[in-house]
Design a protein around this motif. Structure first.
Motif, mmCIF file in Angstrom:
data_model
loop_
_atom_site.group_PDB
_atom_site.id
_atom_site.type_symbol
_atom_site.label_atom_id
_atom_site.label_comp_id
_atom_site.label_asym_id
_atom_site.label_seq_id
_atom_site.Cartn_x
_atom_site.Cartn_y
_atom_site.Cartn_z
ATOM 1 N N PRO A 107 6.223 9.649 -19.223
ATOM 2 C CA PRO A 107 5.160 9.809 -18.225
ATOM 3 C C PRO A 107 5.230 8.697 -17.174
ATOM 4 O O PRO A 107 5.732 7.603 -17.435
ATOM 5 N N TYR A 108 4.717 9.003 -15.990
ATOM 6 C CA TYR A 108 4.674 8.039 -14.896
ATOM 7 C C TYR A 108 3.262 8.015 -14.307
ATOM 8 O O TYR A 108 2.499 8.978 -14.434
ATOM 9 N N GLU A 109 2.939 6.917 -13.655
ATOM 10 C CA GLU A 109 1.706 6.839 -12.888
ATOM 11 C C GLU A 109 2.056 6.798 -11.409
ATOM 12 O O GLU A 109 3.047 6.176 -11.015
ATOM 13 N N ILE A 110 1.252 7.497 -10.601
ATOM 14 C CA ILE A 110 1.402 7.440 -9.147
ATOM 15 C C ILE A 110 0.225 6.653 -8.600
ATOM 16 O O ILE A 110 -0.937 6.946 -8.910
ATOM 17 N N LEU A 111 0.517 5.651 -7.787
ATOM 18 C CA LEU A 111 -0.513 4.812 -7.179
ATOM 19 C C LEU A 111 -0.498 4.992 -5.664
ATOM 20 O O LEU A 111 0.522 5.331 -5.060
ATOM 21 N N ASN A 112 -1.651 4.731 -5.050
ATOM 22 C CA ASN A 112 -1.795 4.669 -3.592
ATOM 23 C C ASN A 112 -1.653 6.016 -2.893
ATOM 24 O O ASN A 112 -1.292 6.062 -1.707
ATOM 25 N N LEU A 113 -1.948 7.105 -3.577
ATOM 26 C CA LEU A 113 -1.994 8.378 -2.871
ATOM 27 C C LEU A 113 -3.196 8.384 -1.933
ATOM 28 O O LEU A 113 -4.281 7.939 -2.300
ATOM 29 N N GLY B 187 0.773 -1.230 0.000
ATOM 30 C CA GLY B 187 0.000 0.000 0.000
ATOM 31 C C GLY B 187 0.803 1.277 0.000
ATOM 32 O O GLY B 187 0.234 2.365 0.080
ATOM 33 N N ALA B 188 2.128 1.185 -0.074
ATOM 34 C CA ALA B 188 2.948 2.391 -0.108
ATOM 35 C C ALA B 188 2.761 3.100 -1.440
ATOM 36 O O ALA B 188 2.359 2.503 -2.437
ATOM 37 N N ILE B 189 3.070 4.382 -1.457
ATOM 38 C CA ILE B 189 3.015 5.120 -2.718
ATOM 39 C C ILE B 189 3.953 4.468 -3.715
ATOM 40 O O ILE B 189 5.077 4.094 -3.384
ATOM 41 N N ALA B 190 3.469 4.286 -4.942
ATOM 42 C CA ALA B 190 4.280 3.677 -5.996
ATOM 43 C C ALA B 190 4.310 4.600 -7.205
ATOM 44 O O ALA B 190 3.329 5.292 -7.491
ATOM 45 N N VAL B 191 5.429 4.621 -7.900
ATOM 46 C CA VAL B 191 5.588 5.419 -9.114
ATOM 47 C C VAL B 191 6.104 4.510 -10.213
ATOM 48 O O VAL B 191 7.174 3.913 -10.076
ATOM 49 N N ASN B 192 5.338 4.388 -11.309
ATOM 50 C CA ASN B 192 5.689 3.481 -12.397
ATOM 51 C C ASN B 192 5.783 4.226 -13.722
ATOM 52 O O ASN B 192 4.905 5.032 -14.036
ATOM 53 N N PRO B 193 6.812 3.961 -14.511
ATOM 54 C CA PRO B 193 6.847 4.523 -15.864
ATOM 55 C C PRO B 193 5.776 3.866 -16.716
ATOM 56 O O PRO B 193 5.481 2.682 -16.562
ATOM 57 N N ILE B 194 5.165 4.641 -17.615
ATOM 58 C CA ILE B 194 4.132 4.095 -18.496
ATOM 59 C C ILE B 194 4.430 4.477 -19.944
ATOM 60 O O ILE B 194 5.188 5.408 -20.221
ATOM 61 N N ALA B 195 3.804 3.755 -20.860
ATOM 62 C CA ALA B 195 4.016 4.016 -22.284
ATOM 63 C C ALA B 195 3.247 5.252 -22.720
ATOM 64 O O ALA B 195 2.178 5.563 -22.190
ATOM 65 N N HIS B 196 3.800 5.961 -23.696
ATOM 66 C CA HIS B 196 3.053 7.050 -24.310
ATOM 67 C C HIS B 196 1.790 6.478 -24.943
ATOM 68 O O HIS B 196 1.801 5.405 -25.553
ATOM 69 N N ALA B 197 0.692 7.208 -24.800
ATOM 70 C CA ALA B 197 -0.592 6.692 -25.273
ATOM 71 C C ALA B 197 -0.670 6.654 -26.790
ATOM 72 O O ALA B 197 -1.215 5.735 -27.374
ATOM 73 N N LYS B 198 -0.129 7.675 -27.440
ATOM 74 C CA LYS B 198 -0.235 7.788 -28.888
ATOM 75 C C LYS B 198 0.821 8.755 -29.369
ATOM 76 O O LYS B 198 1.058 9.781 -28.745
ATOM 77 N N ASP B 199 1.452 8.427 -30.497
ATOM 78 C CA ASP B 199 2.427 9.339 -31.083
ATOM 79 C C ASP B 199 1.735 10.300 -32.033
ATOM 80 O O ASP B 199 0.701 9.982 -32.630
ATOM 81 N N PHE B 200 2.327 11.464 -32.180
ATOM 82 C CA PHE B 200 1.811 12.471 -33.105
ATOM 83 C C PHE B 200 2.945 12.951 -34.007
ATOM 84 O O PHE B 200 3.470 14.057 -33.838
ATOM 85 N N PRO B 201 3.351 12.116 -34.962
ATOM 86 C CA PRO B 201 4.450 12.511 -35.847
ATOM 87 C C PRO B 201 4.102 13.775 -36.614
ATOM 88 O O PRO B 201 3.013 13.915 -37.154
ATOM 89 N N GLY B 202 5.031 14.711 -36.616
ATOM 90 C CA GLY B 202 4.820 15.945 -37.362
ATOM 91 C C GLY B 202 4.046 17.008 -36.631
ATOM 92 O O GLY B 202 3.821 18.103 -37.169
ATOM 93 N N ALA B 203 3.622 16.739 -35.393
ATOM 94 C CA ALA B 203 2.877 17.754 -34.633
ATOM 95 C C ALA B 203 3.805 18.924 -34.312
ATOM 96 O O ALA B 203 4.932 18.736 -33.838
ATOM 97 N N THR B 204 3.335 20.145 -34.567
ATOM 98 C CA THR B 204 4.159 21.318 -34.303
ATOM 99 C C THR B 204 3.357 22.396 -33.577
ATOM 100 O O THR B 204 2.156 22.554 -33.792
ATOM 101 N N ASN C 250 4.787 13.387 -0.627
ATOM 102 C CA ASN C 250 4.427 13.238 0.786
ATOM 103 C C ASN C 250 5.607 12.745 1.620
ATOM 104 O O ASN C 250 5.448 11.953 2.550
ATOM 105 N N GLY C 251 6.816 13.217 1.286
ATOM 106 C CA GLY C 251 7.999 12.834 2.046
ATOM 107 C C GLY C 251 8.681 11.570 1.564
ATOM 108 O O GLY C 251 9.772 11.238 2.035
ATOM 109 N N GLN C 252 8.078 10.844 0.648
ATOM 110 C CA GLN C 252 8.693 9.649 0.074
ATOM 111 C C GLN C 252 9.380 10.063 -1.219
ATOM 112 O O GLN C 252 8.789 10.723 -2.068
ATOM 113 N N GLU C 253 10.650 9.702 -1.379
ATOM 114 C CA GLU C 253 11.442 10.197 -2.499
ATOM 115 C C GLU C 253 11.717 9.120 -3.540
ATOM 116 O O GLU C 253 11.963 7.961 -3.204
ATOM 117 N N PHE C 254 11.692 9.550 -4.800
ATOM 118 C CA PHE C 254 11.991 8.693 -5.938
ATOM 119 C C PHE C 254 12.938 9.431 -6.872
ATOM 120 O O PHE C 254 12.845 10.654 -7.007
#
Length: 270
Positions: free
Chosen positions: A229-235, A42-59, A218-222
């Motif tokens: 992008p990352y996801e934070i769990l258990n806040l 149940g501790a706070i967790a931080v996980n890297p996640i995949a980009h949802a969608k690429d946007f080639p050529g977006a400016t 909340n005082g827990q360091e990563f």
């Protein structure tokens, strides 16, 4: 361009990871075979996640920035953007279970590293003091607020508003910089389960043997050594404090105008 996700190391020793080199500056990528910080008792967790969608050529570019005097000591600054190969207000296809804007894709407008304004039209005005200097970080954002991390889809501008409310563009920013994006504000109901952690960096790269982002939650360091992008769990419900700091390979905080930002967010049951 595809790249490999690197490790995320918890200073609290919840878990340890193997590391790899980070991506070059402003590279939008996809997570492969990432090692996650496990959800431990149940501790706070931080996980890297995949980009949802690429946007080639977006400016994204600034078409104009103008000032207009308001009263005796203020100026109304109006910024207009050009956006190509990216549809504002369109919903981003994604499977991430996170807070999503019903108004769709947008521009994140970050002035002086304060909480961003979400722009669904390519124009925005703010009121600032005369004779003041400012940093404006702008980037395209998916509908659930994940930034598009490319040079072409972002713009960092330093400018001055003079005594006549005229805009003077200042020399290009060259020092390493960190701009906080998410999380922000209040989260309710199911949106409290998985929180997006996202930020924008300029003039640096993140790596296991180089600069990193220290995330204090909340005082827990990563330590974050990958720009993704990352996801934070258990806040917990209620107020949460998140501080991001750009540090060197030895753990020392970098110096500069935009190297550390703290935010408070609130999680509500319903």
């Amino acid at each position: 361009m595809k790249n490999w996700i690197c490790s995320i190391t918890a200073l609290t020793l919840l878990a340890s990871f193997s590391a790899c080199n980070g991506p070059t500056k402003n590279t939008d990528g996809e997570v492969k075979d990432s090692t996650l910080l496990k959800d431990t008792v149940g501790a706070i967790a931080v996980n890297p996640i995949a980009h949802a969608k690429d946007f080639p050529g977006a400016t994204l570019s600034i078409a104009s920035i103008t000032g207009e005097k308001v009263g005796s000591d203020s100026a109304k600054v109006t910024v207009k953007y050009n956006v190509h190969n990216f549809n504002l207000t369109e919903q981003t296809a994604h499977t991430h279970n996170m807070a999503n804007s019903h108004e769709g894709q947008h521009i994140h407008f970050i002035l002086d590293n304060t909480p961003y304004a979400a722009l669904y039209k390519p124009e925005h005005s703010v009121t600032v003091a005369l004779n003041s200097e400012h940093y404006l970080m702008s980037f395209l954002s998916r509908s659930f607020h994940e930034s598009i991390k490319t040079v072409d889809a972002s713009k960092l501008l330093k400018f001055k508003v003079n005594a006549d409310a005229k805009i003077e563009e200042l020399p290009e920013v060259t020092e390493p910089s960190l701009f906080y994006s998410r999380p922000k504000g209040e989260y309710k109901g199911t949106d409290t389960k998985t929180i997006l952690l996202d930020f924008f960096i300029e003039n640096t790269r993140l790596a296991a043997d180089g600069n990193k982002i220290k995330a204090d939650i909340n005082g827990q360091e990563f330590l974050l050594d990958q720009w993704t992008p990352y996801e934070i769990l258990n806040l917990p419900l209620g107020e949460n404090v998140i501080k991001l700091t750009l540090i060197d390979k030895d753990g020392n905080a970098l110096t500069g105008d935009n190297v550390s930002v703290e935010r408070k967010i609130k999680l509500i049951a319903e």
